[in-house]
Motif scaffolding. Structure first.
Motif, PDB file in Angstrom:
ATOM      1  N   PRO A 107      -4.341  -2.053 -29.055  1.00 21.74           N
ATOM      2  CA  PRO A 107      -4.987  -1.156 -28.002  1.00 21.74           C
ATOM      3  C   PRO A 107      -6.349  -2.287 -28.325  1.00 21.74           C
ATOM      4  O   PRO A 107      -7.222  -1.787 -27.775  1.00 21.74           O
ATOM      5  N   GLU A 108      -6.559  -2.903 -29.225  1.00 26.80           N
ATOM      6  CA  GLU A 108      -8.270  -3.982 -29.000  1.00 26.80           C
ATOM      7  C   GLU A 108      -8.038  -4.732 -27.768  1.00 26.80           C
ATOM      8  O   GLU A 108      -8.796  -5.642 -27.304  1.00 26.80           O
ATOM      9  N   GLN A 109      -6.321  -5.801 -27.102  1.00 23.90           N
ATOM     10  CA  GLN A 109      -6.477  -6.077 -26.689  1.00 23.90           C
ATOM     11  C   GLN A 109      -6.679  -6.022 -24.769  1.00 23.90           C
ATOM     12  O   GLN A 109      -6.617  -5.311 -23.973  1.00 23.90           O
ATOM     13  N   LYS A 110      -7.409  -7.379 -24.063  1.00 26.56           N
ATOM     14  CA  LYS A 110      -8.174  -7.217 -23.375  1.00 26.56           C
ATOM     15  C   LYS A 110      -6.796  -6.545 -21.986  1.00 26.56           C
ATOM     16  O   LYS A 110      -6.159  -7.734 -22.744  1.00 26.56           O
ATOM     17  N   LEU A 111      -6.736  -5.154 -21.346  1.00 30.76           N
ATOM     18  CA  LEU A 111      -5.940  -5.547 -19.747  1.00 30.76           C
ATOM     19  C   LEU A 111      -6.003  -6.349 -19.063  1.00 30.76           C
ATOM     20  O   LEU A 111      -7.251  -6.987 -18.833  1.00 30.76           O
ATOM     21  N   PRO A 112      -5.224  -7.204 -18.343  1.00 33.19           N
ATOM     22  CA  PRO A 112      -5.478  -8.170 -17.313  1.00 33.19           C
ATOM     23  C   PRO A 112      -5.927  -7.273 -15.973  1.00 33.19           C
ATOM     24  O   PRO A 112      -5.877  -5.747 -15.779  1.00 33.19           O
ATOM     25  N   CYS A 113      -6.339  -8.615 -14.987  1.00 34.20           N
ATOM     26  CA  CYS A 113      -6.576  -7.129 -14.157  1.00 34.20           C
ATOM     27  C   CYS A 113      -5.518  -7.338 -12.845  1.00 34.20           C
ATOM     28  O   CYS A 113      -5.119  -8.316 -11.947  1.00 34.20           O
ATOM     29  N   ALA A 114      -5.065  -6.328 -13.050  1.00 34.87           N
ATOM     30  CA  ALA A 114      -4.144  -6.052 -12.322  1.00 34.87           C
ATOM     31  C   ALA A 114      -3.927  -4.572 -11.142  1.00 34.87           C
ATOM     32  O   ALA A 114      -4.558  -3.738 -11.947  1.00 34.87           O
ATOM     33  N   LYS A 115      -4.793  -4.542 -10.139  1.00 28.92           N
ATOM     34  CA  LYS A 115      -4.491  -3.577  -9.613  1.00 28.92           C
ATOM     35  C   LYS A 115      -3.632  -2.806  -8.019  1.00 28.92           C
ATOM     36  O   LYS A 115      -3.260  -3.940  -7.564  1.00 28.92           O
ATOM     37  N   ALA A 116      -3.206  -2.131  -7.541  1.00 23.51           N
ATOM     38  CA  ALA A 116      -2.055  -1.785  -6.913  1.00 23.51           C
ATOM     39  C   ALA A 116      -3.191  -0.739  -5.644  1.00 23.51           C
ATOM     40  O   ALA A 116      -4.041  -0.110  -6.268  1.00 23.51           O
ATOM     41  N   ARG A 117      -2.726  -1.190  -4.001  1.00 27.33           N
ATOM     42  CA  ARG A 117      -4.118  -0.816  -3.573  1.00 27.33           C
ATOM     43  C   ARG A 117      -4.101   0.874  -3.557  1.00 27.33           C
ATOM     44  O   ARG A 117      -2.471   1.591  -3.396  1.00 27.33           O
ATOM     45  N   SER A 118      -5.431   1.568  -3.390  1.00 28.54           N
ATOM     46  CA  SER A 118      -4.657   3.127  -3.470  1.00 28.54           C
ATOM     47  C   SER A 118      -5.368   3.302  -1.662  1.00 28.54           C
ATOM     48  O   SER A 118      -6.359   2.655  -1.623  1.00 28.54           O
ATOM     49  N   TYR A 119      -4.645   4.857  -1.792  1.00 26.47           N
ATOM     50  CA  TYR A 119      -5.166   5.398  -0.127  1.00 26.47           C
ATOM     51  C   TYR A 119      -5.864   6.634  -0.789  1.00 26.47           C
ATOM     52  O   TYR A 119      -5.457   7.426  -1.502  1.00 26.47           O
ATOM     53  N   PRO A 120      -7.003   7.163   0.261  1.00 25.97           N
ATOM     54  CA  PRO A 120      -7.363   8.056  -0.169  1.00 25.97           C
ATOM     55  C   PRO A 120      -6.639   9.104   0.632  1.00 25.97           C
ATOM     56  O   PRO A 120      -5.291   8.583   1.491  1.00 25.97           O
ATOM     57  N   VAL A 121      -6.491  10.069  -0.505  1.00 26.01           N
ATOM     58  CA  VAL A 121      -5.530  11.122   0.388  1.00 26.01           C
ATOM     59  C   VAL A 121      -5.800  12.685   0.189  1.00 26.01           C
ATOM     60  O   VAL A 121      -7.094  13.280  -0.575  1.00 26.01           O
ATOM     61  N   GLN A 122      -5.245  14.053   1.004  1.00 29.75           N
ATOM     62  CA  GLN A 122      -5.943  15.076   0.740  1.00 29.75           C
ATOM     63  C   GLN A 122      -4.456  16.309   1.443  1.00 29.75           C
ATOM     64  O   GLN A 122      -4.017  15.987   1.570  1.00 29.75           O
ATOM     65  N   GLU A 123      -4.400  17.345   0.579  1.00 34.20           N
ATOM     66  CA  GLU A 123      -3.621  18.559   1.155  1.00 34.20           C
ATOM     67  C   GLU A 123      -4.880  19.444   1.734  1.00 34.20           C
ATOM     68  O   GLU A 123      -5.781  20.108   1.666  1.00 34.20           O
ATOM     69  N   GLN A 124      -4.185  19.535   2.643  1.00 32.23           N
ATOM     70  CA  GLN A 124      -4.637  20.810   3.605  1.00 32.23           C
ATOM     71  C   GLN A 124      -3.866  21.062   4.904  1.00 32.23           C
ATOM     72  O   GLN A 124      -2.624  20.732   5.297  1.00 32.23           O
ATOM     73  N   TYR A 125      -3.773  22.236   5.784  1.00 31.33           N
ATOM     74  CA  TYR A 125      -2.135  23.417   6.289  1.00 31.33           C
ATOM     75  C   TYR A 125      -1.365  23.289   5.758  1.00 31.33           C
ATOM     76  O   TYR A 125      -0.653  23.558   6.203  1.00 31.33           O
ATOM     77  N   GLY A 126      -0.956  23.116   4.206  1.00 30.56           N
ATOM     78  CA  GLY A 126       0.384  22.800   3.585  1.00 30.56           C
ATOM     79  C   GLY A 126       1.384  21.212   3.642  1.00 30.56           C
ATOM     80  O   GLY A 126       2.510  21.407   3.220  1.00 30.56           O
ATOM     81  N   ILE A 127       0.083  20.479   4.041  1.00 27.66           N
ATOM     82  CA  ILE A 127       0.534  19.825   4.277  1.00 27.66           C
ATOM     83  C   ILE A 127       0.149  18.104   3.469  1.00 27.66           C
ATOM     84  O   ILE A 127      -1.328  18.386   3.531  1.00 27.66           O
ATOM     85  N   VAL A 128       0.380  17.583   3.592  1.00 26.71           N
ATOM     86  CA  VAL A 128      -0.462  16.259   2.322  1.00 26.71           C
ATOM     87  C   VAL A 128      -0.658  14.984   3.323  1.00 26.71           C
ATOM     88  O   VAL A 128       0.597  14.657   4.194  1.00 26.71           O
ATOM     89  N   TRP A 129      -1.786  14.348   3.328  1.00 24.96           N
ATOM     90  CA  TRP A 129      -2.287  13.399   4.695  1.00 24.96           C
ATOM     91  C   TRP A 129      -2.516  11.832   4.012  1.00 24.96           C
ATOM     92  O   TRP A 129      -4.143  12.683   2.549  1.00 24.96           O
ATOM     93  N   VAL A 130      -2.742  10.970   3.697  1.00 21.26           N
ATOM     94  CA  VAL A 130      -2.933   9.693   4.145  1.00 21.26           C
ATOM     95  C   VAL A 130      -3.399   9.594   4.606  1.00 21.26           C
ATOM     96  O   VAL A 130      -3.339   8.928   5.966  1.00 21.26           O
ATOM     97  N   PHE A 131      -4.516   8.703   4.125  1.00 24.26           N
ATOM     98  CA  PHE A 131      -5.272   7.222   5.720  1.00 24.26           C
ATOM     99  C   PHE A 131      -5.143   6.403   5.535  1.00 24.26           C
ATOM    100  O   PHE A 131      -5.097   5.424   4.004  1.00 24.26           O
TER     101      PHE A 131
END
Length: 374
Positions: A107-131
């Motif tokens: 628990p005390e150990q620092k996590l590595p700097c590892a990051k996956a790209r994230s995308y804006p996402v939303q739900e509208q009209y019963g559809i999932v949209w990604v930018f």
């Protein structure tokens, strides 16, 4: 800009079959009700693999489908509370793609700097949209407007589409009202006439006059018994990268395009019908499965004929990209200009951004992009 409606032959510029997308738009990736809390689904927007997941609270998230540790496909993992865990080592990532937990780290150990790209996402009209583009532009970019959604006066039918063809081929099929000949056995439309045509930097609007006859005209309330041929105006409005088309007083179709890759395209369409039956009966019909019946017995039959033509067109093009083609519909040519123009615009903006970030050293375009941008 108003364009002439005269039908005359022009040579098609094949580069429209090579261009990519302008990613700075919202693209549909899934039907919302098919992504339940705690589930993950792989999706792809123009060769960008994305792990789409809904956490246990129902929140939508979209991460690059590659763990920054070993590159494992994250969609094969599982949802742990609000996080997505990689199936290989159990590394967990939050909605921003940041590594927030490694199960074998103290628990005390620092996590590595590892990051996956994230995308804006939303739900509208019963559809999932990604930018998929520049996330700073996501809040400034609006979704298509669907005013009929939730209106009890309309009966809605969801129409999924999946095509092994470049998105330009699929878009041309939607703009091309002259192919009613293909659907004559299904009592489709006939005698089309292009009435008006307008084009801007990112839109094409075409109005066609078409005729109908037979059982389908009676089902849609286009004509009464023994009335014969009925004529209507069909308006097709393309606003990059999606469509809205209407049939005068009868239907409204919102077609959301999702380019998967150079030879694969999906669509998420919402068809709204004004059926000649009372609204209370419409609600009851929806509960009894009328949507699936109309989809299977009517719209899918038309769509499958179109799929066969689009995929044939793609196969022929792929076998010989240098083959010359002739087009006579000015609406198709206008559409091609918009598709190519949007991609060229994006590539130019990307190059300008790269030159500013690299001390004004312009990075050469890949070969395929140089061809497309000519």
């Amino acid at each position: 800009m108003e364009l002439a409606t005269t039908l005359q032959g022009q040579t098609v510029q094949n580069r429209v079959r090579e261009v990519g997308i302008n990613p700075d738009h919202w693209y549909p990736v899934a039907w919302a009700d098919q992504l339940q809390p705690g589930t993950v689904q792989p999706v792809q927007i123009w060769q960008q693999a994305i792990a789409l997941y809904r956490d246990q609270q129902g929140n939508l998230n979209a991460l690059e489908d590659a763990c920054p540790h070993k590159g494992i496909a994250l969609h094969q993992g599982k949802v742990e509370g609000p996080h997505l865990a990689c199936p290989y080592h159990g590394w967990q990532f939050n909605s921003e793609g940041e590594c927030v937990h490694i199960p074998y780290f103290p628990p005390e150990q620092k996590l590595p700097c590892a990051k996956a790209r994230s995308y804006p996402v939303q739900e509208q009209y019963g559809i999932v949209w990604v930018f998929p583009g520049n996330r700073d532009l996501a809040d400034q970019t609006t979704l298509p407007e669907v005013p009929e959604y939730g209106n009890p006066e309309f009966f809605m039918v969801r129409i999924p589409g999946h095509f092994q063809a470049h998105f330009s081929i699929c878009n041309e099929n939607t703009m091309d009202v002259f192919h009613g000949y293909l659907h004559q056995e299904l009592q489709g439309w006939f005698d089309p006439v292009l009435l008006s045509l307008k084009q801007t930097e990112n839109t094409v609007k075409a109005d066609y006059q078409v005729s109908y006859a037979g059982i389908m005209t009676k089902f849609l309330g286009l004509s009464k018994e023994n009335e014969g041929v009925t004529t209507r105006v069909v308006s097709v409005h393309y606003r990059y990268p999606h469509y809205h088309s209407t049939m005068e007083g009868v239907s409204s179709l919102h077609l959301m395009r999702s380019p998967v890759g150079p030879t694969e395209t999906r669509s998420f369409s919402l068809m709204f019908l004004k059926l000649p039956i009372p609204s209370w009966l419409l609600r009851r019909a929806s509960q009894l499965g009328l949507e699936k019946l109309i989809l299977d017995k009517l719209f899918m039959k038309f769509l499958l004929q179109d799929v066969e033509m689009m995929e044939s067109e793609q196969r022929t093009y792929s076998a010989n990209p240098d083959r010359q083609y002739v087009e006579v519909n000015p609406a198709i040519l206008a559409l091609q200009r918009v598709i190519v123009g949007q991609y060229v615009k994006f590539m130019q903006q990307s190059r300008e951004s790269d030159s500013q970030n690299n001390g004004n050293q312009i990075t050469p375009l890949p070969v395929a992009d140089r061809v497309a941008a000519k």
